[in-house]
Design an enzyme around this catalytic site. Structure first.
Site, short mmCIF file in Angstrom:
data_model
loop_
_atom_site.label_atom_id
_atom_site.label_comp_id
_atom_site.label_asym_id
_atom_site.label_seq_id
_atom_site.Cartn_x
_atom_site.Cartn_y
_atom_site.Cartn_z
N GLU A 198 63.78 18.21 76.85
CA GLU A 198 63.45 19.21 77.87
C GLU A 198 63.56 18.68 79.29
OE1 GLU A 198 60.64 22.53 77.48
OE2 GLU A 198 59.79 21.37 75.83
N HIS A 214 64.76 4.34 53.53
CA HIS A 214 65.41 4.63 52.26
C HIS A 214 66.63 5.54 52.43
CE1 HIS A 214 62.20 2.75 49.87
NE2 HIS A 214 61.47 3.09 50.93
N ARG A 294 63.72 32.89 74.45
CA ARG A 294 62.40 33.54 74.47
C ARG A 294 62.54 35.05 74.60
NH1 ARG A 294 59.57 29.51 78.86
NH2 ARG A 294 58.89 27.86 77.42
#
Length: 311
Positions: A198, A214, A294
């Site tokens: 951001e 792993h 948004r």
């Protein structure tokens, strides 16, 4: 932009001194929030609370009549959180809202929910000290825990040291893709990634130790068209060994106290991202695409939210 992280010690102090509503006993805890309003709830997981705790960062939520819901939306207009709160209120009336205003405060008023107000005029990611301090105060009262909330302030008093480390980190990251690893402090590794995304508009990723040992660790065994820069927030010997194996930059928590370390590491993430933004010549406070999504999200949920509000 004035660096808002320079004011964090004042933000923590203000949140310590602000009166909050009385909190009833908490049997189960649910946190609703997304983005900068959601990450405090993620970081709360580090504390391993003595009751069932669930974090929902989206519009889907599962609650029951025992659940105490903490709904956090800095703007007060976060569509996913509003929808999740309205859904929750169909099952439980035990809810607390943390916001600077907006639609969610109107909903809280309609349903007689306690509200903790945040200061207006900042980007959500900058108000972490307020939100997290209020969370600790809520759980201390509602769960009977005894976390020393003053340690959040104490954790960032060595600002100059954190500022120095952030400058080193930012200069090392530029031109590379940082991947932040941790075990105990995995939620703060995620915060690092978010802050870099951001504030610096720059790619960053995070992963969990020892899980990455792993699978992802093989990234570092062959030449790649990408230049990765591994960073490990070290909390135990296995983190240390993992960091050594991939020649990672190591961040060591400064304190024995978990709250001090949460405060200092979270501040370090913010400072690093702002330093990186300065090196890249971008404005940390400016958002370009997030406001667009948004708006689109609100349009998708507007009808459902309006219908639920009228129930």
């Amino acid at each position: 932009m004035n660096n808002p992280y320079e004011n964090w010690i004042n933000f923590f102090q203000e949140a310590l001194n602000t009166n909050i509503p009385s909190i009833e006993k908490i049997e189960e805890l649910v946190y609703l929030g997304i983005g900068g309003s959601g990450i405090p709830g993620r970081i709360l997981e580090i504390l391993e609370l003595p009751v069932k705790y669930q974090l929902f960062r989206g519009y889907k939520v599962k609650v029951n009549e025992k659940s105490t819901v903490i709904a956090v939306s800095y703007s007060g207009n976060t569509t996913e959180t509003i929808f999740a709160l309205l859904t929750s209120l169909k099952k439980t009336r035990k809810a607390i809202v943390i916001t600077s205003g907006g639609k969610i405060e109107e909903i809280a008023s309609k349903h007689n929910l306690p509200v903790i107000k945040l200061p207006k005029g900042l980007q959500t990611r900058f108000v972490f000290p307020y939100i997290f301090t209020y969370l600790i105060r809520i759980i201390n009262e509602g769960l009977g825990t005894n976390y020393n909330v003053n340690e959040l302030v104490e954790g960032i008093k060595d600002y100059s040291k954190l500022n120095e480390i952030s400058g080193i980190l930012a200069s090392q990251i530029i031109g590379k893709i940082p991947i932040i690893y941790s075990s105990t402090f995995l939620p703060i590794a995620e915060r690092f990634k978010q802050e870099i995304n951001e504030n610096a508009k720059y790619p960053a990723f995070y992963n969990e130790l020892p899980e990455a040992n792993h699978n992802e660790i093989e990234l570092y065994s062959y030449p790649s068209p990408y230049t990765f820069y591994p960073i490990v927030i070290v909390s135990d010997k296995l983190d240390e060994e993992s960091a050594n194996l991939i020649n990672a930059y190591k961040i060591y928590p400064l304190y024995q106290s978990i709250l001090k370390n949460i405060a200092s590491l979270t501040l370090l993430a913010g400072l690093t991202s702002v330093k990186l933004a300065m090196l890249l010549g971008v404005k940390p406070e400016q958002l370009n695409i997030i406001p667009k999504i948004r708006e689109k999200t609100f349009k998708l949920f507007e009808g459902d939210i309006n219908a639920d509000q009228n129930l």
